[in-house]
Design a protein around this motif. Sequence first.
Motif, PDB file in Angstrom:
ATOM      1  N   GLY A 146       0.793  -1.221   0.000  1.00 48.08           N
ATOM      2  CA  GLY A 146       0.000   0.000   0.000  1.00 48.08           C
ATOM      3  C   GLY A 146       0.827   1.273   0.000  1.00 48.08           C
TER       4      GLY A 146
ATOM      5  N   GLY B 109       2.636   2.489  -2.405  1.00 46.61           N
ATOM      6  CA  GLY B 109       2.614   3.207  -3.682  1.00 46.61           C
ATOM      7  C   GLY B 109       3.559   2.650  -4.737  1.00 46.61           C
ATOM      8  N   LYS B 110       4.171   1.496  -4.461  1.00 41.50           N
ATOM      9  CA  LYS B 110       5.171   0.930  -5.375  1.00 41.50           C
ATOM     10  C   LYS B 110       4.590   0.632  -6.757  1.00 41.50           C
ATOM     11  N   SER B 111       3.466  -0.092  -6.776  1.00 38.56           N
ATOM     12  CA  SER B 111       2.882  -0.470  -8.078  1.00 38.56           C
ATOM     13  C   SER B 111       2.422   0.759  -8.836  1.00 38.56           C
ATOM     14  N   THR B 112       1.883   1.711  -8.108  1.00 39.08           N
ATOM     15  CA  THR B 112       1.442   2.945  -8.756  1.00 39.08           C
ATOM     16  C   THR B 112       2.631   3.629  -9.431  1.00 39.08           C
TER      17      THR B 112
HETATM   18  P1  ADP Z   1       1.906  -1.073  -3.280  1.00 38.72           P
HETATM   19  O1  ADP Z   1       2.226  -1.502  -4.668  1.00 38.72           O
HETATM   20  O2  ADP Z   1       3.065  -0.493  -2.546  1.00 38.72           O
HETATM   21  O3  ADP Z   1       1.229  -2.144  -2.481  1.00 38.72           O
HETATM   22  P2  ADP Z   1      -0.125   0.569  -4.534  1.00 38.72           P
HETATM   23  O4  ADP Z   1       0.582   1.473  -5.452  1.00 38.72           O
HETATM   24  O5  ADP Z   1      -0.795  -0.632  -5.108  1.00 38.72           O
HETATM   25  O6  ADP Z   1       0.862   0.143  -3.363  1.00 38.72           O
HETATM   26  O7  ADP Z   1      -1.233   1.392  -3.739  1.00 38.72           O
HETATM   27  C1  ADP Z   1      -0.975   2.653  -3.115  1.00 38.72           C
HETATM   28  C2  ADP Z   1      -2.272   3.179  -2.517  1.00 38.72           C
HETATM   29  O8  ADP Z   1      -3.184   3.500  -3.565  1.00 38.72           O
HETATM   30  C3  ADP Z   1      -2.998   2.177  -1.628  1.00 38.72           C
HETATM   31  O9  ADP Z   1      -3.608   2.911  -0.593  1.00 38.72           O
HETATM   32  C4  ADP Z   1      -4.017   1.575  -2.537  1.00 38.72           C
HETATM   33  O10 ADP Z   1      -5.125   1.120  -1.810  1.00 38.72           O
HETATM   34  C5  ADP Z   1      -4.376   2.747  -3.434  1.00 38.72           C
HETATM   35  N1  ADP Z   1      -4.793   2.324  -4.781  1.00 38.72           N
HETATM   36  C6  ADP Z   1      -4.037   1.662  -5.683  1.00 38.72           C
HETATM   37  N2  ADP Z   1      -4.709   1.476  -6.837  1.00 38.72           N
HETATM   38  C7  ADP Z   1      -5.934   2.031  -6.644  1.00 38.72           C
HETATM   39  C8  ADP Z   1      -7.110   2.185  -7.463  1.00 38.72           C
HETATM   40  N3  ADP Z   1      -7.143   1.725  -8.717  1.00 38.72           N
HETATM   41  N4  ADP Z   1      -8.183   2.829  -6.938  1.00 38.72           N
HETATM   42  C9  ADP Z   1      -8.133   3.305  -5.683  1.00 38.72           C
HETATM   43  N5  ADP Z   1      -7.082   3.209  -4.863  1.00 38.72           N
HETATM   44  C10 ADP Z   1      -5.997   2.584  -5.327  1.00 38.72           C
END
Ligand code: ADP
Length: 221
Positions: free
Chosen positions: A43, A45-48
Amino acid sequence: MSILSTEQLTKQYGAEPNIVKALDSVSISIEPGEFVAIIGTSGSGKSTLLNMLGGLDRPTSGTVKVDNYELGKLRDEDLTVFRRQRIGFIFQNYNLVPILNVYENIVMPIQLDGKKPDTQFIKEIAALLGLEKKLHNMPNTLSGGQQQRVAIARALASKPAIILADEPTGNLDSKTSDEVIELLKVTSQKFHQTIVMITHNPEIAARADRTIHIEDGRIAQ
Ligand code: ADP
Ligand code: ADP
């Protein structure tokens, strides 16, 4: 000069009053040939961040530059072509096509791009990854480590300058993880590629040249 950089990159999901700030003013710069690990808890933000670097999603504000191109200035169609030509993606779940054999999986992105695979090069990659005897196998006859090596071969096949890997060892035991990371290092050096890899595992991150910590959507010092 950096091959990959962001400036004040911010990504919000949702709408008022339920906004999630997944990335908050992230500025990073990655040099050609670097192997960088992005580490942070679930959570953070890595994947984002990886999706923005690969042009899979667009930022709310701020910029992403690949080579000297600002991704935000490319139209969707141009972004798709740009991505295919310069970036190879590797995922935690391998994302192989179950009805295609190993060879067909490896060359699929090249064929989607309307090009003819360089058979010699494909064989060279397959040999480097220990897959030369598996080219006719179907994915479900392979171990997890072998499937991930197929996914690496597929990412390398179009000779991209940049490899983006999202938890590439997330489903592998530690010995197999080590082997996969070592293969990534060897192939990236051989083909002069830049790798950005997401992981939540400090031991895996330690294998990279450099680690970027991310916490609550911000770069942690
Ligand atoms: P990580 O890859 O580090 O687990 P993400 O980048 O997946 O983190 O997520 C960062 C934050 O954004 C988290 O709070 C997640 O719930 C939120 N998030 C990610 N994708 C979405 C989306 N499509 N809609 C709403 N919230 C999202
Ligand atoms: P080209 O037409 O570019 O010469 P070919 O189709 O003849 O390429 O294939 C060359 C080699 O690639 C074959 O000898 C084989 O080893 C491998 N190959 C091609 N297609 C497949 C496939 N569907 N499954 C496994 N290996 C394949």
